[in-house]
Design a protein around this motif. Structure first.
Motif, PDB file in Angstrom:
ATOM      1  N   PHE A 132      46.601  70.900  91.729  1.00  0.00           N
ATOM      2  CA  PHE A 132      47.692  69.707  91.574  1.00  0.00           C
ATOM      3  C   PHE A 132      47.245  68.802  90.734  1.00  0.00           C
ATOM      4  O   PHE A 132      48.223  68.126  90.035  1.00  0.00           O
ATOM      5  CB  PHE A 132      47.404  69.250  93.135  1.00  0.00           C
ATOM      6  N   ILE A 133      45.837  68.249  90.413  1.00  0.00           N
ATOM      7  CA  ILE A 133      45.707  67.493  89.421  1.00  0.00           C
ATOM      8  C   ILE A 133      46.137  67.755  87.853  1.00  0.00           C
ATOM      9  O   ILE A 133      46.488  66.961  87.341  1.00  0.00           O
ATOM     10  CB  ILE A 133      43.947  67.278  89.475  1.00  0.00           C
ATOM     11  N   VAL A 134      46.042  68.996  87.508  1.00  0.00           N
ATOM     12  CA  VAL A 134      46.032  69.572  86.348  1.00  0.00           C
ATOM     13  C   VAL A 134      47.720  69.386  86.192  1.00  0.00           C
ATOM     14  O   VAL A 134      48.226  68.753  85.178  1.00  0.00           O
ATOM     15  CB  VAL A 134      45.873  70.857  85.970  1.00  0.00           C
ATOM     16  N   ASP A 135      48.359  69.472  87.235  1.00  0.00           N
ATOM     17  CA  ASP A 135      49.893  69.565  87.061  1.00  0.00           C
ATOM     18  C   ASP A 135      50.501  68.124  87.140  1.00  0.00           C
ATOM     19  O   ASP A 135      51.710  67.967  86.644  1.00  0.00           O
ATOM     20  CB  ASP A 135      50.491  70.357  88.241  1.00  0.00           C
ATOM     21  N   HIS A 136      49.864  67.073  87.854  1.00  0.00           N
ATOM     22  CA  HIS A 136      50.335  65.894  87.892  1.00  0.00           C
ATOM     23  C   HIS A 136      49.662  64.733  87.249  1.00  0.00           C
ATOM     24  O   HIS A 136      50.056  63.724  87.251  1.00  0.00           O
ATOM     25  CB  HIS A 136      50.544  65.607  89.514  1.00  0.00           C
ATOM     26  N   ALA A 137      48.740  65.229  86.445  1.00  0.00           N
ATOM     27  CA  ALA A 137      47.742  64.043  85.889  1.00  0.00           C
ATOM     28  C   ALA A 137      48.692  63.222  84.765  1.00  0.00           C
ATOM     29  O   ALA A 137      49.623  63.925  84.345  1.00  0.00           O
ATOM     30  CB  ALA A 137      46.598  64.507  85.315  1.00  0.00           C
ATOM     31  N   PRO A 138      48.569  62.193  84.814  1.00  0.00           N
ATOM     32  CA  PRO A 138      49.329  61.280  84.025  1.00  0.00           C
ATOM     33  C   PRO A 138      48.841  61.038  82.677  1.00  0.00           C
ATOM     34  O   PRO A 138      49.251  60.075  81.805  1.00  0.00           O
ATOM     35  CB  PRO A 138      49.724  59.918  84.716  1.00  0.00           C
ATOM     36  N   CYS A 139      48.058  62.065  82.355  1.00  0.00           N
ATOM     37  CA  CYS A 139      47.061  61.581  80.826  1.00  0.00           C
ATOM     38  C   CYS A 139      46.671  62.962  80.723  1.00  0.00           C
ATOM     39  O   CYS A 139      46.780  64.015  81.321  1.00  0.00           O
ATOM     40  CB  CYS A 139      45.978  60.757  80.966  1.00  0.00           C
ATOM     41  N   PRO A 140      46.346  63.234  79.089  1.00  0.00           N
ATOM     42  CA  PRO A 140      45.788  64.386  78.790  1.00  0.00           C
ATOM     43  C   PRO A 140      44.681  64.914  79.867  1.00  0.00           C
ATOM     44  O   PRO A 140      43.654  64.034  80.352  1.00  0.00           O
ATOM     45  CB  PRO A 140      45.299  64.281  77.524  1.00  0.00           C
ATOM     46  N   VAL A 141      44.349  66.116  80.048  1.00  0.00           N
ATOM     47  CA  VAL A 141      43.167  66.869  80.797  1.00  0.00           C
ATOM     48  C   VAL A 141      42.531  67.725  80.036  1.00  0.00           C
ATOM     49  O   VAL A 141      43.013  68.507  79.167  1.00  0.00           O
ATOM     50  CB  VAL A 141      43.904  67.480  82.184  1.00  0.00           C
ATOM     51  N   LEU A 142      41.169  67.749  80.408  1.00  0.00           N
ATOM     52  CA  LEU A 142      40.228  68.345  79.572  1.00  0.00           C
ATOM     53  C   LEU A 142      39.602  68.983  80.882  1.00  0.00           C
ATOM     54  O   LEU A 142      38.932  68.546  81.813  1.00  0.00           O
ATOM     55  CB  LEU A 142      39.063  67.724  78.762  1.00  0.00           C
ATOM     56  N   LEU A 143      39.852  70.586  80.834  1.00  0.00           N
ATOM     57  CA  LEU A 143      39.438  71.482  81.960  1.00  0.00           C
ATOM     58  C   LEU A 143      38.381  72.185  81.403  1.00  0.00           C
ATOM     59  O   LEU A 143      38.416  72.923  80.521  1.00  0.00           O
ATOM     60  CB  LEU A 143      40.665  72.279  82.479  1.00  0.00           C
ATOM     61  N   VAL A 144      37.128  72.171  82.154  1.00  0.00           N
ATOM     62  CA  VAL A 144      35.895  72.802  81.571  1.00  0.00           C
ATOM     63  C   VAL A 144      35.362  73.647  82.411  1.00  0.00           C
ATOM     64  O   VAL A 144      35.665  73.696  83.764  1.00  0.00           O
ATOM     65  CB  VAL A 144      34.941  71.660  81.321  1.00  0.00           C
TER      66      VAL A 144
END
Length: 161
Positions: A132-144
Motif C-alpha cells: 500500500f505504501i509503495v503504491d500510494h507514497a507521495p514521494c520517491p520510495v527506496l525499497l531495501v
C-alpha cells in the motif's frame, strides 16, 4: 532534502543503513515508527466485553498502550544511535500504511524495507502494508532488502517473477 526512514521491529537496521548511504549529509532525516491500534484495541475490547466495565482502572489496554510507547521509544533510540547523525524521531499511532503515507507528505525520499517472503524475488517479498505504501507514497520510495537479496537463479527466484 527531507528523508523519512520507516522503522519497524524486524527490518529497521537495513533502513538506517540505507539512510546513511543514500541521504546527503545535510538531509533532514526523520525516523518514523507507527504503532497500529490492534493490540491495545483488542485488550480494551476483551476487558469491556468479558471482564466488565465497572473498573476502568483495571483495563489492560492502557498498559498495552504504555508498553507499545516504551517499545517504540526504545526502537527509535536504537535506530538514531545506529544512524549516528542528527535526526528527528516521530511516533505515530493508527493504521500503519495510512500513517506512513501521511508522514511522507512533502518528503523527498521514503525508505522502507521488504517485509514479506525473503527467500525469493518478486511481489511476495512485500507485505500488504508495504505494498500500500509503495503504491500510494507521495514521494520517491527506496525499497531495501533487510538482508542480502536472493539471487535470480535461486530455487524460488526468477520463475516466480
Amino acid at each position: 532534502m527531507r528523508v523519512i526512514a520507516w522503522i519497524t521491529e524486524g527490518t529497521w537496521p537495513s533502513c538506517i543503513d540505507a539512510a546513511r548511504s543514500h541521504a546527503p549529509e545535510a538531509a533532514d532525516i526523520v525516523l518514523l515508527h507507527v504503532t497500529g491500534p490492534e493490540a491495545p484495541g483488542a485488550a480494551h475490547g476483551a476487558f469491556a466485553g468479558l471482564l466488565g466495565r465497572g473498573h476502568p482502572e483495571r483495563d489492560p489496554g492502557t498498559a498495552v498502550e504504555h508498553l507499545a510507547t516504551t517499545s517504540a521509544e526504545r526502537l527509535l533510540a536504537e535506530a538514531a544511535q545506529r544512524l549516528g547523525r542528527p535526526c528527528k524521531r516521530v511516533e505515530r499511532t493508527g493504521r500503519v500504511e495510512r500513517e506512513v503515507v501521511a508522514a511522507a507528505e512533502g518528503a523527498d525520499l521514503l525508505i522502507l524495507a521488504r517485509d514479506g517472503g525473503r527467500n525469493h524475488l518478486g511481489p511476495r517479498s512485500i507485505g500488504p502494508a508495504s505494498r500500500f505504501i509503495v503504491d500510494h507514497a507521495p514521494c520517491p520510495v527506496l525499497l531495501v532488502w533487510p538482508e542480502a537479496a536472493p539471487g535470480v537463479s535461486s530455487p524460488s527466484g526468477s520463475d516466480r517473477l
